[in-house]
Design a protein around this motif. Sequence first.
Motif, PDB file in Angstrom:
ATOM      1  N   UNK A  94       0.785  -1.200   0.024  1.00  0.00           N
ATOM      2  CA  UNK A  94       0.051   0.061  -0.137  1.00  0.00           C
ATOM      3  C   UNK A  94       0.997   1.123   0.069  1.00  0.00           C
ATOM      4  N   UNK A  95       0.440   2.134  -0.785  1.00  0.00           N
ATOM      5  CA  UNK A  95       1.305   3.255  -0.978  1.00  0.00           C
ATOM      6  C   UNK A  95       0.556   4.530  -0.676  1.00  0.00           C
ATOM      7  N   UNK A  96       0.972   5.480   0.199  1.00  0.00           N
ATOM      8  CA  UNK A  96       0.405   6.595   0.446  1.00  0.00           C
ATOM      9  C   UNK A  96       1.098   7.831  -0.382  1.00  0.00           C
ATOM     10  N   UNK A  97       0.497   8.553  -1.413  1.00  0.00           N
ATOM     11  CA  UNK A  97       1.229   9.548  -2.104  1.00  0.00           C
ATOM     12  C   UNK A  97       0.597  11.036  -1.690  1.00  0.00           C
ATOM     13  N   UNK A  98       1.196  12.030  -2.363  1.00  0.00           N
ATOM     14  CA  UNK A  98       0.520  13.288  -2.080  1.00  0.00           C
ATOM     15  C   UNK A  98      -0.827  13.546  -2.772  1.00  0.00           C
ATOM     16  N   UNK A  99      -1.201  12.602  -3.754  1.00  0.00           N
ATOM     17  CA  UNK A  99      -2.674  12.584  -4.210  1.00  0.00           C
ATOM     18  C   UNK A  99      -3.484  12.183  -3.244  1.00  0.00           C
ATOM     19  N   UNK A 100      -4.710  12.147  -3.426  1.00  0.00           N
ATOM     20  CA  UNK A 100      -5.962  11.496  -2.453  1.00  0.00           C
ATOM     21  C   UNK A 100      -6.129  10.175  -2.544  1.00  0.00           C
ATOM     22  N   UNK A 101      -5.476   9.292  -3.593  1.00  0.00           N
ATOM     23  CA  UNK A 101      -5.826   8.172  -3.808  1.00  0.00           C
ATOM     24  C   UNK A 101      -4.789   7.076  -3.161  1.00  0.00           C
ATOM     25  N   UNK A 102      -5.150   6.057  -2.548  1.00  0.00           N
ATOM     26  CA  UNK A 102      -4.325   5.049  -1.902  1.00  0.00           C
ATOM     27  C   UNK A 102      -3.976   4.204  -3.119  1.00  0.00           C
ATOM     28  N   UNK A 103      -2.864   3.802  -3.502  1.00  0.00           N
ATOM     29  CA  UNK A 103      -2.572   2.939  -4.305  1.00  0.00           C
ATOM     30  C   UNK A 103      -1.829   1.633  -4.004  1.00  0.00           C
ATOM     31  N   UNK A 104      -2.545   0.561  -4.365  1.00  0.00           N
ATOM     32  CA  UNK A 104      -1.973  -0.769  -4.130  1.00  0.00           C
ATOM     33  C   UNK A 104      -1.059  -1.274  -5.224  1.00  0.00           C
ATOM     34  N   UNK A 105       0.148  -1.604  -4.830  1.00  0.00           N
ATOM     35  CA  UNK A 105       1.021  -2.351  -6.010  1.00  0.00           C
ATOM     36  C   UNK A 105       1.198  -3.840  -5.724  1.00  0.00           C
ATOM     37  N   UNK A 106       1.075  -4.663  -6.686  1.00  0.00           N
ATOM     38  CA  UNK A 106       1.263  -5.886  -6.507  1.00  0.00           C
ATOM     39  C   UNK A 106       2.721  -6.195  -7.008  1.00  0.00           C
ATOM     40  N   UNK A 107       3.369  -6.939  -6.010  1.00  0.00           N
ATOM     41  CA  UNK A 107       4.948  -7.353  -6.191  1.00  0.00           C
ATOM     42  C   UNK A 107       5.005  -8.438  -7.127  1.00  0.00           C
ATOM     43  N   UNK A 108       4.077  -9.184  -7.309  1.00  0.00           N
ATOM     44  CA  UNK A 108       4.312 -10.676  -8.127  1.00  0.00           C
ATOM     45  C   UNK A 108       3.993  -9.925  -9.480  1.00  0.00           C
ATOM     46  N   UNK A 109       2.967  -9.115  -9.880  1.00  0.00           N
ATOM     47  CA  UNK A 109       2.789  -8.950 -11.382  1.00  0.00           C
ATOM     48  C   UNK A 109       3.594  -7.576 -11.677  1.00  0.00           C
ATOM     49  N   UNK A 110       4.049  -6.796 -10.673  1.00  0.00           N
ATOM     50  CA  UNK A 110       4.941  -5.509 -11.034  1.00  0.00           C
ATOM     51  C   UNK A 110       3.963  -4.419 -11.295  1.00  0.00           C
ATOM     52  N   UNK A 111       2.869  -4.456 -11.058  1.00  0.00           N
ATOM     53  CA  UNK A 111       1.796  -3.075 -11.528  1.00  0.00           C
ATOM     54  C   UNK A 111       1.114  -2.768 -10.440  1.00  0.00           C
ATOM     55  N   UNK A 112       0.756  -1.375 -10.597  1.00  0.00           N
ATOM     56  CA  UNK A 112      -0.244  -0.816  -9.403  1.00  0.00           C
ATOM     57  C   UNK A 112      -1.520  -1.404 -10.024  1.00  0.00           C
ATOM     58  N   UNK A 113      -2.235  -2.360  -9.197  1.00  0.00           N
ATOM     59  CA  UNK A 113      -3.453  -2.828  -9.902  1.00  0.00           C
ATOM     60  C   UNK A 113      -4.682  -2.159  -9.156  1.00  0.00           C
ATOM     61  N   UNK A 114      -4.500  -1.499  -8.086  1.00  0.00           N
ATOM     62  CA  UNK A 114      -5.697  -1.144  -7.194  1.00  0.00           C
ATOM     63  C   UNK A 114      -5.690   0.200  -6.843  1.00  0.00           C
ATOM     64  N   UNK A 115      -6.918   0.929  -7.111  1.00  0.00           N
ATOM     65  CA  UNK A 115      -6.672   2.247  -6.378  1.00  0.00           C
ATOM     66  C   UNK A 115      -7.805   2.467  -5.290  1.00  0.00           C
ATOM     67  N   UNK A 116      -7.831   2.982  -4.117  1.00  0.00           N
ATOM     68  CA  UNK A 116      -8.491   3.067  -3.027  1.00  0.00           C
ATOM     69  C   UNK A 116      -9.080   4.472  -3.110  1.00  0.00           C
ATOM     70  N   UNK A 117     -10.281   4.867  -3.346  1.00  0.00           N
ATOM     71  CA  UNK A 117     -10.676   6.507  -3.326  1.00  0.00           C
ATOM     72  C   UNK A 117     -11.541   6.730  -1.990  1.00  0.00           C
ATOM     73  N   UNK A 118     -11.284   7.762  -1.743  1.00  0.00           N
ATOM     74  CA  UNK A 118     -11.922   8.383  -0.472  1.00  0.00           C
ATOM     75  C   UNK A 118     -11.657   9.396   0.226  1.00  0.00           C
ATOM     76  N   UNK A 119     -10.190   9.618   0.063  1.00  0.00           N
ATOM     77  CA  UNK A 119      -9.815  10.597   0.877  1.00  0.00           C
ATOM     78  C   UNK A 119      -9.583  11.986  -0.001  1.00  0.00           C
ATOM     79  N   UNK A 120      -9.412  12.800   0.853  1.00  0.00           N
ATOM     80  CA  UNK A 120      -9.400  14.283  -0.074  1.00  0.00           C
ATOM     81  C   UNK A 120      -8.382  15.053  -0.148  1.00  0.00           C
ATOM     82  N   UNK A 121      -7.364  14.776   0.634  1.00  0.00           N
ATOM     83  CA  UNK A 121      -6.128  15.414   0.399  1.00  0.00           C
ATOM     84  C   UNK A 121      -4.861  14.138   0.649  1.00  0.00           C
ATOM     85  N   UNK A 122      -3.688  14.653   0.847  1.00  0.00           N
ATOM     86  CA  UNK A 122      -2.582  13.837   0.850  1.00  0.00           C
ATOM     87  C   UNK A 122      -2.745  12.668   2.081  1.00  0.00           C
TER      88      UNK A 122
END
Lengths: 330, 265
Positions: A94-122
């Motif tokens: 799980x990666x928290x960035x300056x954007x409001x979306x939480x990204x989930x990156x999969x180590x097996x496939x090497x891609x950011x497969x999933x985004x969690x939306x709901x927050x409004x700031x970083x």
Amino acid sequence: MLGFLLARQAGLEDPLRLRRVESTRRNHPDVHKYSVETVQWYPHDTGMFTSSSFDKTLKVWDTNTLQTADVFNFEETVYSHHMSPVATKHSLVAVGTRGPKVQLCDLKSGSCCHILQGHRQEILAVSWSPRYEHTLATASADSRVKLWDVRRASGCLITLDQHNGKNSQAVESANTAHNGKVNGLCFTSDGLHLLTVGTDNRMRLWNSSSGENTLVNYGKVYNDSRKGLKFAVSCGCSSEFVFVPYGSTIAVYTIYSGEQITMLKGHYKSVDCCVFQSNFQELYSGSRDCNILAWVPSLYEPVPDDDETISKSQLNRAFEDAWSSSDEEG
Amino acid sequence: MSRKRLHLVPETLGLKRRREPGHAEGDPLRGEAVHVPVTRPLRPGSARAAVAELVRLFPRGLFEDALPPIALRSQVYSLVPDRTAADRQLKELQEQGEIRVVQLGFDLDAHGIILTEDYKTRVLKTCSGRSYAGAVQKFLASVLPACRDLSFQQDQMTQTFGFTDTEITQLVNAGIFTVRDAGSWWLAVPGAGRFIKYFVKGRQAVLGMIRKAKYRELLLSELLGRRVPASVKLGLAYHVHDLIGAQLVDCVSTTSGTLLRLPET
């Protein structure tokens, strides 16, 4: 950040002086360009570790060759990342960035497969639960802390409400966990409770299954950090402690009663992070004064017996008289 | 001439300071408004006793009885040493309906504590004869006993309690509701603006008194013995309880009594 040192220190002969075993030098081709914010060992073995930095990347490193195995690029600076310590069915970071979306990156496939939306700031901090491998907690600068089940498509499970309102889940948009940015998140070692710190100088303890504020009051926990604050919870102590950076000291509280035990003074500048090693019951803290300090618990001295011979020999030689009481010399 | 000389010497050496006669003994924070007998226990053990005590410290005459006596949560922390227990007891009192906790506007952390009976009587008195009196009475009768929270949501008001939008607007005009978010309101005290103004000014004035002292610290007994500046209208003891509880000053116990010191950060 200090997760790096934990496993290394386990193999050293002299635990009091930590040696820097290896590091990526500045001219390493894969080195991060800006400050490294979070470092974490791969939870199952030490063959791999991940690091994320303000240069908008998350790098996955091979420990033995010290080369990057994979790089994830993002559009915004990365504040924090975390890999689940108990996950067997997934290997998501799980990666928290300056954007409001939480990204989930999969180590097996090497891609950011999933985004969690709901927050409004970083997103300033993310943490997986040590109890359930699919539960994730995220803390954001919009004063909200959300608990997610990553298998669910429709949104977060709970938004924590500091006032414990009855209808708080019906209208989630007004719930706030703190009255300022929420800087740090830490689950207790059994995963039943969650601690959060915020820039309103408060630390709160939440029941992680119901989202209820347990109203344990720790007093003023001074916090002026503009990025995440990494604090640590003890594991294996009889009453669990939480170690929170407080300016240039570290404040120690008992978790469930809120009492302040002590302030650990040793650093010269503000402390950024601290981490607890449960095998040695030691705390390591890193600060802006370029030092990492290891804190060991001080043991109680044995109570001296009333035996006269023993007490005499314990008299410090510096206090012994060189003069004899008799009139003769020697 | 001799009278003048007797005056000058203590003034220049700073040895003797005139103490006000009739200063109450015991815990110096009590007894400012009411003379308290020394046989009282110095620290009330429970939040309910603390709230009762703080309500006595509130200057009713200042607001011509238009406001119910308001205590602050930080003042309760100063009287009940264990903060977690204080919070939990206040939560229980809230659940039982004895007190209402109200969001005071100036600081999201500052909660005002009002006894429910006082709140109801004062609000009815202030709103009697106005156009919104009907909505206010309906609110006090139906919503207040049922919902013990600090805030109210739109759908809760319209569906559960049957309020129309115009009635909710009337409640906002009456001063009972303050806007929190779209569709969400805080409970408020009508006419509390004056109290908040005096409170914020008084807090800054008392902090200033400590800030100007040498080494930015003052003995509590000395602080209470000083002349009250004009901007402190609610009383020194009221503000000192709040400062200690909100941890805006550090309380250090010394051999000469409690010392209030400004924290370094």
